[in-house]
Design a protein around this motif. Structure first.
Motif, PDB file in Angstrom:
ATOM      1  N   SER A  12       0.572  -1.084   0.198  1.00  0.00           N
ATOM      2  CA  SER A  12       0.020   0.074   0.352  1.00  0.00           C
ATOM      3  C   SER A  12       0.525   0.972  -0.239  1.00  0.00           C
ATOM      4  O   SER A  12       0.338   2.350  -0.724  1.00  0.00           O
ATOM      5  N   ARG A  13       2.093   1.398   0.796  1.00  0.00           N
ATOM      6  CA  ARG A  13       2.894   2.875   0.692  1.00  0.00           C
ATOM      7  C   ARG A  13       3.159   2.819  -0.376  1.00  0.00           C
ATOM      8  O   ARG A  13       3.652   4.059  -0.738  1.00  0.00           O
ATOM      9  N   LEU A  14       4.186   1.748  -1.437  1.00  0.00           N
ATOM     10  CA  LEU A  14       4.185   1.987  -2.460  1.00  0.00           C
ATOM     11  C   LEU A  14       3.848   2.826  -3.657  1.00  0.00           C
ATOM     12  O   LEU A  14       3.523   3.730  -3.823  1.00  0.00           O
ATOM     13  N   VAL A  15       2.187   2.269  -3.529  1.00  0.00           N
ATOM     14  CA  VAL A  15       1.522   2.664  -4.268  1.00  0.00           C
ATOM     15  C   VAL A  15       0.631   4.188  -3.319  1.00  0.00           C
ATOM     16  O   VAL A  15       0.843   4.726  -4.868  1.00  0.00           O
ATOM     17  N   ALA A  16       0.471   4.318  -2.669  1.00  0.00           N
ATOM     18  CA  ALA A  16       0.099   5.796  -2.287  1.00  0.00           C
ATOM     19  C   ALA A  16       1.481   7.109  -2.439  1.00  0.00           C
ATOM     20  O   ALA A  16       1.242   8.274  -2.520  1.00  0.00           O
ATOM     21  N   ASP A  17       2.376   6.352  -2.724  1.00  0.00           N
ATOM     22  CA  ASP A  17       3.987   7.566  -3.016  1.00  0.00           C
ATOM     23  C   ASP A  17       4.039   7.651  -4.643  1.00  0.00           C
ATOM     24  O   ASP A  17       4.600   8.667  -4.841  1.00  0.00           O
ATOM     25  N   ALA A  18       3.271   6.625  -5.398  1.00  0.00           N
ATOM     26  CA  ALA A  18       3.116   6.971  -6.734  1.00  0.00           C
ATOM     27  C   ALA A  18       2.571   8.054  -7.384  1.00  0.00           C
ATOM     28  O   ALA A  18       1.078   8.325  -6.589  1.00  0.00           O
ATOM     29  N   SER A  19       2.647   8.534  -8.225  1.00  0.00           N
ATOM     30  CA  SER A  19       2.105   9.588  -9.774  1.00  0.00           C
ATOM     31  C   SER A  19       0.990   8.003 -10.118  1.00  0.00           C
ATOM     32  O   SER A  19       1.849   6.728 -10.586  1.00  0.00           O
ATOM     33  N   LEU A  20      -0.370   8.312  -9.833  1.00  0.00           N
ATOM     34  CA  LEU A  20      -1.242   6.911 -10.660  1.00  0.00           C
ATOM     35  C   LEU A  20      -1.188   7.298 -12.018  1.00  0.00           C
ATOM     36  O   LEU A  20      -1.990   8.102 -12.158  1.00  0.00           O
ATOM     37  N   PHE A  21      -0.991   6.070 -12.744  1.00  0.00           N
ATOM     38  CA  PHE A  21      -2.025   6.492 -14.084  1.00  0.00           C
ATOM     39  C   PHE A  21      -2.871   5.463 -14.475  1.00  0.00           C
ATOM     40  O   PHE A  21      -2.169   3.983 -14.359  1.00  0.00           O
ATOM     41  N   VAL A  22      -3.983   5.778 -15.658  1.00  0.00           N
ATOM     42  CA  VAL A  22      -5.198   3.759 -15.749  1.00  0.00           C
ATOM     43  C   VAL A  22      -5.258   3.871 -16.557  1.00  0.00           C
ATOM     44  O   VAL A  22      -5.415   5.038 -17.681  1.00  0.00           O
ATOM     45  N   GLU A  23      -6.055   2.834 -16.920  1.00  0.00           N
ATOM     46  CA  GLU A  23      -6.631   3.210 -18.579  1.00  0.00           C
ATOM     47  C   GLU A  23      -7.846   3.950 -18.437  1.00  0.00           C
ATOM     48  O   GLU A  23      -8.242   5.135 -18.797  1.00  0.00           O
ATOM     49  N   THR A  48     -10.519   5.391 -14.690  1.00  0.00           N
ATOM     50  CA  THR A  48     -10.379   5.753 -13.257  1.00  0.00           C
ATOM     51  C   THR A  48     -11.833   4.851 -12.804  1.00  0.00           C
ATOM     52  O   THR A  48     -11.367   4.532 -11.661  1.00  0.00           O
ATOM     53  N   ASP A  49     -13.141   4.844 -13.883  1.00  0.00           N
ATOM     54  CA  ASP A  49     -14.004   4.087 -12.807  1.00  0.00           C
ATOM     55  C   ASP A  49     -13.972   2.344 -12.540  1.00  0.00           C
ATOM     56  O   ASP A  49     -13.795   1.933 -11.884  1.00  0.00           O
ATOM     57  N   ALA A  50     -13.059   2.193 -14.076  1.00  0.00           N
ATOM     58  CA  ALA A  50     -12.859   0.799 -13.661  1.00  0.00           C
ATOM     59  C   ALA A  50     -11.574   0.302 -12.444  1.00  0.00           C
ATOM     60  O   ALA A  50     -12.078  -0.398 -11.853  1.00  0.00           O
ATOM     61  N   VAL A  51     -10.551   0.963 -12.424  1.00  0.00           N
ATOM     62  CA  VAL A  51     -10.130   0.412 -11.198  1.00  0.00           C
ATOM     63  C   VAL A  51     -10.790   0.806  -9.922  1.00  0.00           C
ATOM     64  O   VAL A  51     -10.330  -0.145  -8.854  1.00  0.00           O
ATOM     65  N   LEU A  52     -11.710   1.881  -9.748  1.00  0.00           N
ATOM     66  CA  LEU A  52     -11.885   2.003  -8.326  1.00  0.00           C
ATOM     67  C   LEU A  52     -13.487   0.688  -8.345  1.00  0.00           C
ATOM     68  O   LEU A  52     -13.653   0.331  -7.428  1.00  0.00           O
ATOM     69  N   ARG A  53     -13.696  -0.448  -9.714  1.00  0.00           N
ATOM     70  CA  ARG A  53     -14.345  -0.764  -9.436  1.00  0.00           C
ATOM     71  C   ARG A  53     -13.630  -2.638  -8.692  1.00  0.00           C
ATOM     72  O   ARG A  53     -14.211  -3.082  -7.898  1.00  0.00           O
ATOM     73  N   GLU A  54     -12.453  -2.463 -10.246  1.00  0.00           N
ATOM     74  CA  GLU A  54     -12.119  -3.512  -9.911  1.00  0.00           C
ATOM     75  C   GLU A  54      -9.800  -3.742  -9.537  1.00  0.00           C
ATOM     76  O   GLU A  54      -9.506  -5.294  -9.274  1.00  0.00           O
ATOM     77  N   ALA A  55      -9.445  -3.078  -9.135  1.00  0.00           N
ATOM     78  CA  ALA A  55      -8.112  -2.667  -8.676  1.00  0.00           C
ATOM     79  C   ALA A  55      -7.551  -3.093  -7.184  1.00  0.00           C
ATOM     80  O   ALA A  55      -8.217  -2.181  -6.968  1.00  0.00           O
ATOM     81  N   GLY A  56      -7.785  -3.872  -6.381  1.00  0.00           N
ATOM     82  CA  GLY A  56      -6.968  -4.204  -5.513  1.00  0.00           C
ATOM     83  C   GLY A  56      -5.805  -3.650  -5.094  1.00  0.00           C
ATOM     84  O   GLY A  56      -5.486  -3.034  -4.001  1.00  0.00           O
ATOM     85  N   ARG A 114     -11.204   8.912  -3.566  1.00  0.00           N
ATOM     86  CA  ARG A 114     -10.748   8.964  -5.506  1.00  0.00           C
ATOM     87  C   ARG A 114      -9.444   8.851  -5.209  1.00  0.00           C
ATOM     88  O   ARG A 114      -9.657  10.591  -5.553  1.00  0.00           O
ATOM     89  N   PRO A 115      -8.437   9.037  -5.519  1.00  0.00           N
ATOM     90  CA  PRO A 115      -7.238   9.310  -5.156  1.00  0.00           C
ATOM     91  C   PRO A 115      -7.263  10.075  -6.824  1.00  0.00           C
ATOM     92  O   PRO A 115      -7.449   9.540  -7.900  1.00  0.00           O
ATOM     93  N   PRO A 116      -6.334  10.819  -6.880  1.00  0.00           N
ATOM     94  CA  PRO A 116      -5.840  11.543  -8.421  1.00  0.00           C
ATOM     95  C   PRO A 116      -5.210   9.523  -8.682  1.00  0.00           C
ATOM     96  O   PRO A 116      -4.071   9.381  -8.826  1.00  0.00           O
ATOM     97  N   MET A 117      -5.691  10.549 -10.717  1.00  0.00           N
ATOM     98  CA  MET A 117      -4.909   9.085 -11.465  1.00  0.00           C
ATOM     99  C   MET A 117      -5.595  10.201 -12.501  1.00  0.00           C
ATOM    100  O   MET A 117      -6.185  10.951 -12.972  1.00  0.00           O
ATOM    101  N   THR A 118      -4.405   9.590 -13.036  1.00  0.00           N
ATOM    102  CA  THR A 118      -4.512   9.975 -14.888  1.00  0.00           C
ATOM    103  C   THR A 118      -4.862   9.255 -15.541  1.00  0.00           C
ATOM    104  O   THR A 118      -4.301   8.448 -15.156  1.00  0.00           O
ATOM    105  N   GLU A 119      -5.624   9.244 -16.175  1.00  0.00           N
ATOM    106  CA  GLU A 119      -6.147   8.307 -17.919  1.00  0.00           C
ATOM    107  C   GLU A 119      -5.118   7.850 -19.043  1.00  0.00           C
ATOM    108  O   GLU A 119      -4.637   9.158 -19.126  1.00  0.00           O
ATOM    109  N   LEU A 120      -4.833   7.427 -19.212  1.00  0.00           N
ATOM    110  CA  LEU A 120      -3.566   7.213 -20.463  1.00  0.00           C
ATOM    111  C   LEU A 120      -4.274   8.124 -21.642  1.00  0.00           C
ATOM    112  O   LEU A 120      -3.601   9.154 -22.243  1.00  0.00           O
TER     113      LEU A 120
END
Length: 321
Positions: free
Chosen positions: A229-240, A242-250, A264-270
């Protein structure tokens, strides 16, 4: 007549690098709000069946994929499926395709695109964790995006890793085998995880080198993850999506549940990076993370491309329908 495209035919018609060059088109609809296709699932005691409808070009497609962790014990892939392609104007069924191979190539193509967009241009050390089907396809795609000085591979099944390394060397990719995740990822510029892990591959204290990029691909579902978790929290997040990630990505949902990320963390879509709306990597020291989940429009693009090429080249088997 109905086109039937098996795994061999699909590999003859395309490749990971070929798809990586065009897969960005799958994200364009997301910018105008028309990408409303949602993946649904049917759960069973042994696994689940995923249903993914979408449209691209002159075709509609539905991909049906089963995910069964126990399938390899029966000599079967853990991911199996079919894709059905229809004419977008008449509704006529046009083709049946092997969705296992389609998914393998499409997933690696998206990761290849995302990694090329987000990794530092001077990245020279690549670490791939996982030696299954996705390990091979990701090595195939990622090998060509940078002039790597070192390509490292680790798997919990080192016999599989050795076989994959032999294939890679036959394809001109020189591989260094490592007997631990820690050894493989030490000072790596790019880390790609393609495992069936249900718990983090790294200890909580793990931190990659400054400016590293991570592509997390393997874990599917809200309770599975590859990253702490801490590694994820420290990273800038990029996704295909946002809605799909918030449903499916552990990898994202678990840090949210633990309070390390906001709901709803800051995430940038590709799509924003591809359109230049977002610069992607902001600095040479930034830790970037691409969280892969796959979205139906990617499959629809590949289905349309495969069908059009099959028609043009008379590839595949034709069966009465």
């Amino acid at each position: 007549m109905l086109k039937l495209l098996d795994a061999t035919t699909i590999r003859d018609l395309t490749s990971v690098s070929d798809l990586a060059a065009v897969i960005g088109e799958a994200f364009v609809p997301a910018r105008d709000g028309s990408n409303g296709f949602v993946r649904s699932a049917v759960q069973t005691p042994g696994g689940q069946l995923l249903f993914m409808p979408a449209a691209h070009g002159a075709t509609l497609s539905v991909k049906l994929v089963s995910l069964f962790d126990g399938a390899p014990a029966q000599g079967l892939p853990s991911v199996q499926g079919l894709a059905v392609v229809f004419d977008a104007h008449s509704g006529q069924p046009l083709a049946l395709m092997d969705a296992t191979t389609l998914t393998e190539l499409r997933t690696a193509a998206v990761t290849t695109l995302a990694t090329d967009l987000l990794a530092r241009r001077d990245a020279r050390t690549l670490a791939v964790i996982g030696a299954g089907v996705q390990g091979r396809s990701h090595l195939e795609g990622l090998a060509g995006i940078r002039p790597w000085d070192s390509v490292r591979l680790h798997s919990r099944d080192m016999d599989k890793a050795r076989r994959l390394a032999e294939w890679a060397r036959s394809a001109g990719i020189e591989i260094e085998l490592h007997d631990s995740v820690a050894s493989a990822t030490e000072d790596a510029d790019v880390i790609c995880t393609v495992t069936s892990a249900t718990a983090p591959l790294f200890p909580d204290a793990f931190r990659p080198r400054p400016g590293a990029h991570i592509s997390a691909v393997g874990a599917y579902g809200p309770t599975r993850r590859e990253l702490p978790s801490r590694l994820v929290a420290d990273a800038s997040l990029f996704v295909e999506s946002t809605d799909a990630v918030l449903r499916e990505a552990g990898d994202i949902l678990i840090p949210i549940a633990e309070g390390l990320l906001p709901p709803r963390p800051p995430m940038t879509e590709l799509s924003a990076v591809l359109s230049k709306e977002h610069p992607g990597r902001a600095s040479a020291e930034e830790l970037t993370l691409f969280e892969s989940v796959g979205i139906p429009t990617e499959d629809a693009l590949v289905c349309d491309l495969l069908y059009q090429r099959a028609v043009q080249t008379h590839a595949g088997q034709e069966i009465p329908f």
